[in-house]
Design an enzyme around this catalytic site. Structure first.
Site, PDB file in Angstrom:
ATOM      1  N   ALA A  64       0.867  -1.180   0.000  1.00  0.00           N
ATOM      2  CA  ALA A  64       0.000   0.000   0.000  1.00  0.00           C
ATOM      3  C   ALA A  64       0.901   1.227   0.000  1.00  0.00           C
ATOM      4  O   ALA A  64       2.044   1.176   0.480  1.00  0.00           O
ATOM      5  CB  ALA A  64      -0.889  -0.025   1.235  1.00  0.00           C
ATOM      6  N   GLY A 107       0.651  -4.975   0.874  1.00  0.00           N
ATOM      7  CA  GLY A 107      -0.511  -5.023  -0.008  1.00  0.00           C
ATOM      8  C   GLY A 107      -0.210  -5.686  -1.349  1.00  0.00           C
ATOM      9  O   GLY A 107      -1.113  -6.231  -1.986  1.00  0.00           O
ATOM     10  N   GLU A 110      -0.631  -9.243  -0.687  1.00  0.00           N
ATOM     11  CA  GLU A 110      -2.065  -9.475  -0.455  1.00  0.00           C
ATOM     12  C   GLU A 110      -2.851  -9.422  -1.764  1.00  0.00           C
ATOM     13  O   GLU A 110      -3.792 -10.192  -1.968  1.00  0.00           O
ATOM     14  CB  GLU A 110      -2.582  -8.436   0.551  1.00  0.00           C
ATOM     15  N   GLU A 130       4.450  -5.107   7.315  1.00  0.00           N
ATOM     16  CA  GLU A 130       3.721  -3.990   7.934  1.00  0.00           C
ATOM     17  C   GLU A 130       4.148  -3.721   9.366  1.00  0.00           C
ATOM     18  O   GLU A 130       4.111  -2.584   9.835  1.00  0.00           O
ATOM     19  CB  GLU A 130       2.201  -4.264   7.892  1.00  0.00           C
TER      20      GLU A 130
HETATM   21  N1  CAA Z   1       4.654   3.167  -0.671  1.00  0.00           N
HETATM   22  C1  CAA Z   1       5.115   4.337  -1.195  1.00  0.00           C
HETATM   23  N2  CAA Z   1       6.302   4.454  -1.798  1.00  0.00           N
HETATM   24  C2  CAA Z   1       7.063   3.337  -1.885  1.00  0.00           C
HETATM   25  C3  CAA Z   1       6.649   2.115  -1.378  1.00  0.00           C
HETATM   26  C4  CAA Z   1       5.373   2.048  -0.746  1.00  0.00           C
HETATM   27  N3  CAA Z   1       4.887   0.901  -0.259  1.00  0.00           N
HETATM   28  N4  CAA Z   1       7.627   1.195  -1.608  1.00  0.00           N
HETATM   29  C5  CAA Z   1       8.618   1.848  -2.248  1.00  0.00           C
HETATM   30  N5  CAA Z   1       8.278   3.140  -2.419  1.00  0.00           N
HETATM   31  C6  CAA Z   1       9.079   4.193  -3.072  1.00  0.00           C
HETATM   32  C7  CAA Z   1      10.245   4.630  -2.211  1.00  0.00           C
HETATM   33  O1  CAA Z   1       9.830   5.574  -1.240  1.00  0.00           O
HETATM   34  C8  CAA Z   1      11.169   5.195  -3.260  1.00  0.00           C
HETATM   35  O2  CAA Z   1      10.730   6.494  -3.593  1.00  0.00           O
HETATM   36  P1  CAA Z   1      11.810   7.711  -3.750  1.00  0.00           P
HETATM   37  O3  CAA Z   1      12.632   7.301  -4.944  1.00  0.00           O
HETATM   38  O4  CAA Z   1      10.960   8.908  -3.994  1.00  0.00           O
HETATM   39  O5  CAA Z   1      12.603   7.728  -2.494  1.00  0.00           O
HETATM   40  C9  CAA Z   1      10.920   4.306  -4.462  1.00  0.00           C
HETATM   41  O6  CAA Z   1       9.661   3.671  -4.240  1.00  0.00           O
HETATM   42  C10 CAA Z   1      11.973   3.227  -4.639  1.00  0.00           C
HETATM   43  O7  CAA Z   1      12.063   2.521  -3.404  1.00  0.00           O
HETATM   44  P2  CAA Z   1      13.466   2.280  -2.642  1.00  0.00           P
HETATM   45  O8  CAA Z   1      14.412   3.389  -2.929  1.00  0.00           O
HETATM   46  O9  CAA Z   1      13.152   2.025  -1.223  1.00  0.00           O
HETATM   47  O10 CAA Z   1      13.949   0.965  -3.412  1.00  0.00           O
HETATM   48  P3  CAA Z   1      14.883  -0.193  -2.836  1.00  0.00           P
HETATM   49  O11 CAA Z   1      15.225  -1.048  -3.999  1.00  0.00           O
HETATM   50  O12 CAA Z   1      16.003   0.378  -2.026  1.00  0.00           O
HETATM   51  O13 CAA Z   1      13.956  -1.021  -1.811  1.00  0.00           O
HETATM   52  C11 CAA Z   1      11.909  -2.088  -1.103  1.00  0.00           C
HETATM   53  C12 CAA Z   1      12.844  -1.712  -2.285  1.00  0.00           C
HETATM   54  C13 CAA Z   1      12.613  -3.116  -0.199  1.00  0.00           C
HETATM   55  C14 CAA Z   1      10.661  -2.722  -1.702  1.00  0.00           C
HETATM   56  C15 CAA Z   1      11.583  -0.825  -0.297  1.00  0.00           C
HETATM   57  O14 CAA Z   1      11.131   0.180  -1.206  1.00  0.00           O
HETATM   58  C16 CAA Z   1      10.514  -1.027   0.743  1.00  0.00           C
HETATM   59  O15 CAA Z   1      10.796  -1.566   1.783  1.00  0.00           O
HETATM   60  N6  CAA Z   1       9.260  -0.569   0.461  1.00  0.00           N
HETATM   61  C17 CAA Z   1       8.186  -0.604   1.412  1.00  0.00           C
HETATM   62  C18 CAA Z   1       7.658  -2.031   1.574  1.00  0.00           C
HETATM   63  C19 CAA Z   1       6.548  -2.044   2.603  1.00  0.00           C
HETATM   64  O16 CAA Z   1       6.759  -1.731   3.758  1.00  0.00           O
HETATM   65  N7  CAA Z   1       5.347  -2.457   2.158  1.00  0.00           N
HETATM   66  C20 CAA Z   1       4.189  -2.529   3.036  1.00  0.00           C
HETATM   67  C21 CAA Z   1       3.420  -1.247   2.958  1.00  0.00           C
HETATM   68  S1  CAA Z   1       2.112  -1.200   4.152  1.00  0.00           S
HETATM   69  C22 CAA Z   1       0.894  -2.140   3.494  1.00  0.00           C
HETATM   70  O17 CAA Z   1       1.000  -2.652   2.415  1.00  0.00           O
HETATM   71  C23 CAA Z   1      -0.317  -2.288   4.365  1.00  0.00           C
HETATM   72  C24 CAA Z   1      -1.291  -3.310   3.893  1.00  0.00           C
HETATM   73  O18 CAA Z   1      -1.393  -4.379   4.404  1.00  0.00           O
HETATM   74  C25 CAA Z   1      -2.173  -3.000   2.800  1.00  0.00           C
END
Ligand code: CAA
Length: 256
Positions: A64, A107, A110, A130
């Site tokens: 998400a 998400g 999911e 999460e």
């Molecule tokens: N939401 C918004 N932006 C996101 C995102 C997310 N879930 N995941 C990645 N991005 C963005 C980053 O902020 C980054 O943006 P900027 O270039 O503007 O900084 C861009 O995408 C690239 O990401 P990274 O620089 O972090 O890329 P990476 O290769 O170093 O890492 C990753 C990749 C491990 C997937 C890392 O991006 C990450 O950990 N993302 C979040 C994963 C996460 O926590 N997902 C769960 C979200 S909560 C949820 O989903 C609730 C639910 O149950 C519905």
């Protein structure tokens, strides 16, 4: 049509590629509306026999959209029933296959589990991280992951926020088949065309009966299956499928 999606349709298969590369296909409200608005008409179209959902090489979807969620209050989330809308995607009746390369986190994992089948490239990484954001899965992870891979592994993943690679995901029953990344979409569309080639009534009944297994007792489930099986004797496709077998020729299903 939304800029966040690239949609193609051929041979009874609609392929939807999520396309928000700057944020690794983070799932926001616009992506939800685009997916549901795009797919609902295909779902009602008898010519559409299978949906393929995919992302980029780097990410199916990284979860998400954290930027969209960050400032929400409890009441914002509660009154809007935040994330409940994604069940409209899960409820689409046409079989859906997720073709997952790269990250399928939160998400994203999911959303893949809302599909009927997950095929993965060897680069795929699944997870429910999460807990690292101070929350828990909110699009079905605690329920669907537990049903798919069992309590031990689901609890381990959800409490630690660890990632699961493609091989472990296949061994655990989350992923149906693994392919080289370069072959993933081709192989998924091939399977989707096979699914789309059968009579749609039988396909819908097959999907419904398998899904019923997760929701009901064995006795009720067996009765549901038998009634659905009986109902298919009202279709031309049942006569065609069985006659074609006896005449030693390929069946030509017409969806009636
Ligand atoms: N939401 C918004 N932006 C996101 C995102 C997310 N879930 N995941 C990645 N991005 C963005 C980053 O902020 C980054 O943006 P900027 O270039 O503007 O900084 C861009 O995408 C690239 O990401 P990274 O620089 O972090 O890329 P990476 O290769 O170093 O890492 C990753 C990749 C491990 C997937 C890392 O991006 C990450 O950990 N993302 C979040 C994963 C996460 O926590 N997902 C769960 C979200 S909560 C949820 O989903 C609730 C639910 O149950 C519905």
């Amino acid at each position: 049509m939304s800029a966040n999606l690239i949609v193609t349709a051929a041979d009874g298969v609609v392929t939807v590629k999520m396309n928000r590369p700057d944020v690794l296909n983070a799932l926001d409200g616009e992506m939800l509306r685009a997916l549901v608005d795009t797919l609902q008409p295909f779902d009602r179209d008898p010519e559409c026999g299978c949906i393929v959902l995919t992302g980029s090489e780097k990410a199916f979807a990284a979860g998400a959209d954290i930027r969209e969620m960050n400032e929400k209050s409890y009441l914002d989330a509660y009154h809007s029933d935040f994330l409940a809308g994604w069940e409209a995607f899960a409820r689409l009746r046409t079989p859906k296959i997720a073709a997952v390369s790269g990250y399928a986190l939160g998400g994203g994992c999911e959303l893949a589990m809302m599909c009927d089948i997950i095929y993965a490239g060897r680069s795929a990484i699944f997870g429910q991280p999460e807990i690292r954001l101070g929350v828990i899965p909110g699009m079905g992870g605690s329920q669907r992951l537990t049903r798919l891979i069992g309590r031990a592994k689901a609890m381990d993943m959800i409490l630690t926020g660890r990632q699961m690679d493609a091989q472990e995901a296949e061994h655990s029953g989350l992923v149906a088949r693994l392919f080289d990344d370069a072959a993933l979409l081709f192989e998924t569309q091939k399977a989707a065309r096979i699914i789309a080639s059968y009579g749609k009534a039988a396909t819908l009944a097959a999907r419904e009966t398998v899904n019923r297994a997760e929701e009901t007792s064995l006795t009720e489930g067996l009765l549901f299956e038998r009634r659905a099986f009986h109902a298919l004797f009202a279709t031309q496709d049942q006569k065609e499928g069985m006659t074609a077998f006896l005449e030693k020729r390929p069946a030509r299903f017409v969806g009636k």
